[in-house]
Design a protein around this motif. Structure first.
Motif, mmCIF file in Angstrom:
data_model
loop_
_atom_site.group_PDB
_atom_site.id
_atom_site.type_symbol
_atom_site.label_atom_id
_atom_site.label_comp_id
_atom_site.label_asym_id
_atom_site.label_seq_id
_atom_site.Cartn_x
_atom_site.Cartn_y
_atom_site.Cartn_z
ATOM 1 N N GLU A 51 0.839 -1.194 0.000
ATOM 2 C CA GLU A 51 0.000 0.000 0.000
ATOM 3 C C GLU A 51 0.879 1.251 0.000
ATOM 4 O O GLU A 51 1.937 1.287 0.627
ATOM 5 C CB GLU A 51 -0.892 0.034 1.243
ATOM 6 N N TYR A 57 -7.371 3.167 1.316
ATOM 7 C CA TYR A 57 -7.855 1.985 0.610
ATOM 8 C C TYR A 57 -9.114 1.411 1.245
ATOM 9 O O TYR A 57 -9.340 1.549 2.440
ATOM 10 C CB TYR A 57 -6.794 0.877 0.628
ATOM 11 N N TYR A 59 -10.993 -2.484 1.071
ATOM 12 C CA TYR A 59 -10.925 -3.850 0.580
ATOM 13 C C TYR A 59 -12.343 -4.393 0.478
ATOM 14 O O TYR A 59 -13.108 -4.332 1.445
ATOM 15 C CB TYR A 59 -10.110 -4.732 1.528
ATOM 16 N N GLU A 60 -12.709 -4.906 -0.694
ATOM 17 C CA GLU A 60 -14.042 -5.476 -0.883
ATOM 18 C C GLU A 60 -14.238 -6.606 0.112
ATOM 19 O O GLU A 60 -13.373 -7.467 0.263
ATOM 20 C CB GLU A 60 -14.186 -6.008 -2.312
ATOM 21 N N ASP A 64 -8.515 -9.990 2.646
ATOM 22 C CA ASP A 64 -7.372 -9.937 1.745
ATOM 23 C C ASP A 64 -7.630 -10.594 0.402
ATOM 24 O O ASP A 64 -6.883 -10.389 -0.530
ATOM 25 C CB ASP A 64 -6.130 -10.541 2.404
ATOM 26 N N ASP A 65 -8.700 -11.386 0.284
ATOM 27 C CA ASP A 65 -9.051 -11.992 -0.994
ATOM 28 C C ASP A 65 -9.917 -11.063 -1.835
ATOM 29 O O ASP A 65 -10.104 -11.287 -3.021
ATOM 30 C CB ASP A 65 -9.802 -13.314 -0.796
ATOM 31 N N GLY A 66 -10.479 -10.019 -1.199
ATOM 32 C CA GLY A 66 -11.336 -9.080 -1.909
ATOM 33 C C GLY A 66 -10.531 -8.078 -2.709
ATOM 34 O O GLY A 66 -9.344 -7.868 -2.474
ATOM 35 N N GLU A 67 -11.182 -7.445 -3.639
ATOM 36 C CA GLU A 67 -10.525 -6.453 -4.480
ATOM 37 C C GLU A 67 -10.204 -5.195 -3.675
ATOM 38 O O GLU A 67 -11.023 -4.707 -2.914
ATOM 39 C CB GLU A 67 -11.457 -6.098 -5.632
ATOM 40 N N ARG A 68 -9.020 -4.671 -3.842
ATOM 41 C CA ARG A 68 -8.606 -3.441 -3.161
ATOM 42 C C ARG A 68 -8.834 -2.276 -4.110
ATOM 43 O O ARG A 68 -8.515 -2.344 -5.286
ATOM 44 C CB ARG A 68 -7.136 -3.529 -2.786
ATOM 45 N N ARG A 69 -9.412 -1.199 -3.587
ATOM 46 C CA ARG A 69 -9.594 -0.004 -4.402
ATOM 47 C C ARG A 69 -9.209 1.220 -3.582
ATOM 48 O O ARG A 69 -9.233 1.197 -2.365
ATOM 49 C CB ARG A 69 -11.017 0.110 -4.913
#
Length: 78
Positions: A51, A57, A59-60, A64-69
């Motif tokens: 990061e 940020y 996280y979906e 930690d497996d979700g999409e980071r935006r």
């Protein structure tokens, strides 16, 4: 770096002697907010190692497996 984490719990988690790992003997408390076993660390913080310090940020699904935006602003909800 900052991270937005959605919390759904409304009470504390009390750590008891049963929470101490028999073999490891330690208790690691999550500080990144992504652990699926909160309040304990499950290693999810590894997803945060790259990061940028100046970016916030999300996280979906807060894992930690979700999409980071990247997010621009903090949104407060009632």
């Amino acid at each position: 770096m900052a991270r937005e984490v959605t919390h759904t719990e409304d009470s504390p988690y009390i750590i008891t002697p049963d929470d101490i790992h028999d073999e490891k003997g330690d208790v690691a408390i999550c500080q990144c907010g992504l652990s699926a076993t909160r309040p304990f660390c499950d290693g999810s913080h590894r997803a945060t190692h790259d990061e940028d310090e100046d970016v916030r940020y999300k996280y979906e699904n807060d894992d930690d497996d979700g999409e980071r935006r990247e997010i621009d602003e903090i949104v407060f909800r009632d």
